[in-house]
Design an enzyme around this catalytic site. Structure first.
Site, short mmCIF file in Angstrom:
data_model
loop_
_atom_site.label_atom_id
_atom_site.label_comp_id
_atom_site.label_asym_id
_atom_site.label_seq_id
_atom_site.Cartn_x
_atom_site.Cartn_y
_atom_site.Cartn_z
N ARG A 227 1.57 5.33 23.27
CA ARG A 227 2.21 5.66 24.54
C ARG A 227 3.71 5.55 24.34
O ARG A 227 4.20 4.62 23.68
CB ARG A 227 1.77 4.69 25.65
CG ARG A 227 0.37 4.95 26.20
CD ARG A 227 0.28 6.29 26.95
NE ARG A 227 -1.06 6.57 27.43
CZ ARG A 227 -1.99 7.24 26.74
NH1 ARG A 227 -1.73 7.69 25.54
NH2 ARG A 227 -3.18 7.46 27.27
N GLU A 256 7.79 11.68 28.92
CA GLU A 256 7.16 12.95 28.53
C GLU A 256 6.56 13.75 29.69
O GLU A 256 6.39 14.97 29.60
CB GLU A 256 6.05 12.70 27.49
CG GLU A 256 4.82 12.00 28.05
CD GLU A 256 3.74 11.73 26.99
OE1 GLU A 256 4.07 11.22 25.91
OE2 GLU A 256 2.57 12.04 27.27
N HIS A 288 1.96 15.17 22.52
CA HIS A 288 0.77 14.39 22.88
C HIS A 288 -0.50 15.16 22.50
O HIS A 288 -1.39 15.37 23.33
CB HIS A 288 0.77 14.04 24.37
CG HIS A 288 0.05 12.76 24.67
ND1 HIS A 288 0.51 11.82 25.55
CD2 HIS A 288 -1.13 12.25 24.20
CE1 HIS A 288 -0.34 10.81 25.62
NE2 HIS A 288 -1.34 11.05 24.79
P1 NAI Z 1 -8.61 0.23 21.50
O1 NAI Z 1 -8.78 -0.35 22.85
O2 NAI Z 1 -9.81 0.45 20.63
O3 NAI Z 1 -7.59 -0.68 20.65
C1 NAI Z 1 -6.36 -1.13 21.14
C2 NAI Z 1 -6.03 -2.41 20.37
O4 NAI Z 1 -4.72 -2.81 20.73
C3 NAI Z 1 -6.98 -3.58 20.71
O5 NAI Z 1 -7.51 -4.14 19.53
C4 NAI Z 1 -6.08 -4.57 21.45
O6 NAI Z 1 -6.45 -5.92 21.23
C5 NAI Z 1 -4.72 -4.24 20.83
N1 NAI Z 1 -3.58 -4.68 21.61
C6 NAI Z 1 -3.44 -4.78 22.95
N2 NAI Z 1 -2.21 -5.22 23.27
C7 NAI Z 1 -1.56 -5.40 22.10
C8 NAI Z 1 -0.25 -5.82 21.77
N3 NAI Z 1 0.64 -6.16 22.72
N4 NAI Z 1 0.10 -5.91 20.46
C9 NAI Z 1 -0.80 -5.58 19.49
N5 NAI Z 1 -2.05 -5.16 19.74
C10 NAI Z 1 -2.42 -5.07 21.04
O7 NAI Z 1 -7.79 1.58 21.70
P2 NAI Z 1 -7.75 2.86 20.75
O8 NAI Z 1 -8.87 3.77 21.08
O9 NAI Z 1 -7.57 2.43 19.36
O10 NAI Z 1 -6.42 3.57 21.29
C11 NAI Z 1 -5.13 3.00 21.10
C12 NAI Z 1 -4.14 3.75 21.96
O11 NAI Z 1 -4.02 5.10 21.48
C13 NAI Z 1 -4.56 3.93 23.43
O12 NAI Z 1 -4.16 2.84 24.20
C14 NAI Z 1 -3.88 5.19 23.84
O13 NAI Z 1 -2.67 4.84 24.48
C15 NAI Z 1 -3.57 5.91 22.54
N6 NAI Z 1 -4.21 7.22 22.43
C16 NAI Z 1 -3.41 8.30 22.18
C17 NAI Z 1 -3.95 9.56 22.04
C18 NAI Z 1 -3.10 10.74 21.71
O14 NAI Z 1 -3.58 11.88 21.79
N7 NAI Z 1 -1.85 10.56 21.30
C19 NAI Z 1 -5.40 9.77 22.21
C20 NAI Z 1 -6.15 8.55 22.41
C21 NAI Z 1 -5.57 7.33 22.54
#
Ligand code: NAI
Length: 342
Positions: A227, A256, A288
């Protein structure tokens, strides 16, 4: 037949939903969901929205007023939804994982492109300029990748880094087996590549700010597919200018919403920070699109419709996102978080 008001619809959305939908009447609106458009959902049973829709207090109130019972986010992130306003009155479901590999592979693609200046090389050779001066990169082999957030996407990215022979360190409040965790400060100090894979929360807003850039190893690459607001863009510009950051690959940008997914090529861009970032030879911005693979689109459509099936048939909701009043936090059902980590 239940009716879905589908906002911010793009041709690829229609294609993937229409391919498998038979039980819902879907009305596709090209407009984003926001306070001006929310009334279009009047008379619909569900609203379906995406990452850059403005689903703040006003939008949520209008949806509730108009009798919409469920908001189906067809994305993983939900930082654009006001859960406090929705609590108990508008059910919110999401698609927690549609293809972690799609996003991780895009992140790696951005790193390779920015490091080896492939985006510049492409433009040069198209013009029959075969000079390679200024395109020097570094070997990724043997370098340290610092991964912030080791959820589904972070872990997929770690596997790719290991395939390149990189040392991987990570930071996450919820560690998992098999990964070398360090403090954020240590990660900033030691990493040659920093890739962000954590959600945007109050704690992670501007995780990379001026103070964080000051702690980084000189010449680090920054990759952000999570993000935009995880990075203070003005601080990033400064770090790019003074050489702290050697290159940046950004699939997301904090402001964005007004630009990404739209053709703004014939209008003056009013966002000076975005204009400066786009103009830099060592910055690659994509709109994105890290999720945009056929597999991910198919998963988004099937999970969104399955979420709605569960809601309308009164079954337990696998992918509901809830607001916890006691802690004032937005969280998924804790049982699901546990499963996701396993
Ligand atoms: P997920 O929920 O599987 O993993 C997120 C991880 O971040 C978790 O292990 C959590 O403990 C950790 N976390 C939370 N706060 C934190 C912090 N302050 N410092 C370090 N780690 C922290 O999520 P996933 O599926 O891996 O997605 C990650 C991010 O990717 C989403 O939040 C979303 O914003 C982004 N995303 C972007 C896309 C794109 O097209 N650019 C598509 C899908 C997701």
């Amino acid at each position: 037949m239940k009716r879905i008001a589908f906002f911010d619809a793009k041709p690829y959305d229609r294609e993937s939903f229409d391919r498998i939908n038979s039980q819902y009447e879907i009305h596709y609106y090209e407009d984003k969901l926001n306070p001006e458009t929310a009334r279009l959902a009047a008379g619909f049973d569900a609203a379906c929205a995406f990452v850059n829709d403005d689903i703040g207090t006003q939008t949520v109130r209008i949806l509730i007023d108009e009798g919409v019972g469920v908001l189906a986010m067809r994305c993983a992130g939900y930082s654009n939804v006001d859960f406090q306003a929705a609590e108990g009155r508008l059910t919110v479901v999401r698609v927690p994982a549609y293809s972690p590999h799609a996003v991780a592979e895009h992140a790696m693609g951005m790193l390779l492109t920015v490091n080896r200046r492939l985006h510049k090389a492409y433009i040069r050779t198209r013009e029959f300029n075969f000079n390679i001066s200024g395109l020097t990169g570094v070997d990724l082999y043997g370098k340290t990748a610092g991964v912030v957030g080791t959820g589904k996407i972070g872990r997929a990215f770690i596997e790719l880094c290991r395939g390149f022979g990189m040392r991987v360190i990570a930071h996450d409040p919820y560690p998992v087996e098999g990964i070398d965790y360090v403090t954020l400060t240590q990660l900033l100090h030691e990493s040659d590549v920093i890739s962000l894979h954590c959600p945007l929360t109050q704690q992670s807003h501007h995780l990379l700010d001026e103070a964080a850039f000051a702690q980084m190893k000189r010449g680090a690459f920054i990759i952000n597919t999570s993000r935009g607001a995880l990075i203070d863009s003005t601080a990033l510009l400064k770090a790019l200018n003074d050489g702290t950051v050697r290159g940046a690959g950004l699939d997301v940008y904090e402001e964005e919403t007004e630009y990404f997914y739209e053709d703004r090529s014939i209008e003056p861009i009013r966002d000076d920070v975005l204009s400066l970032l786009v103009s830099k030879p060592n910055v690659l911005i994509t709109s994105h699109q890290a999720f945009l693979t056929e597999e991910a689109l198919a998963n988004i459509a099937s999970t969104t419709l399955a979420n709605l099936d569960e809601y309308f048939s009164g079954r337990e909701l696998t992918n509901e996102v809830r607001y916890h009043r006691e802690s004032g936090k937005v969280v998924e059902d804790p049982r699901r978080l546990q499963t996701a980590r396993n």
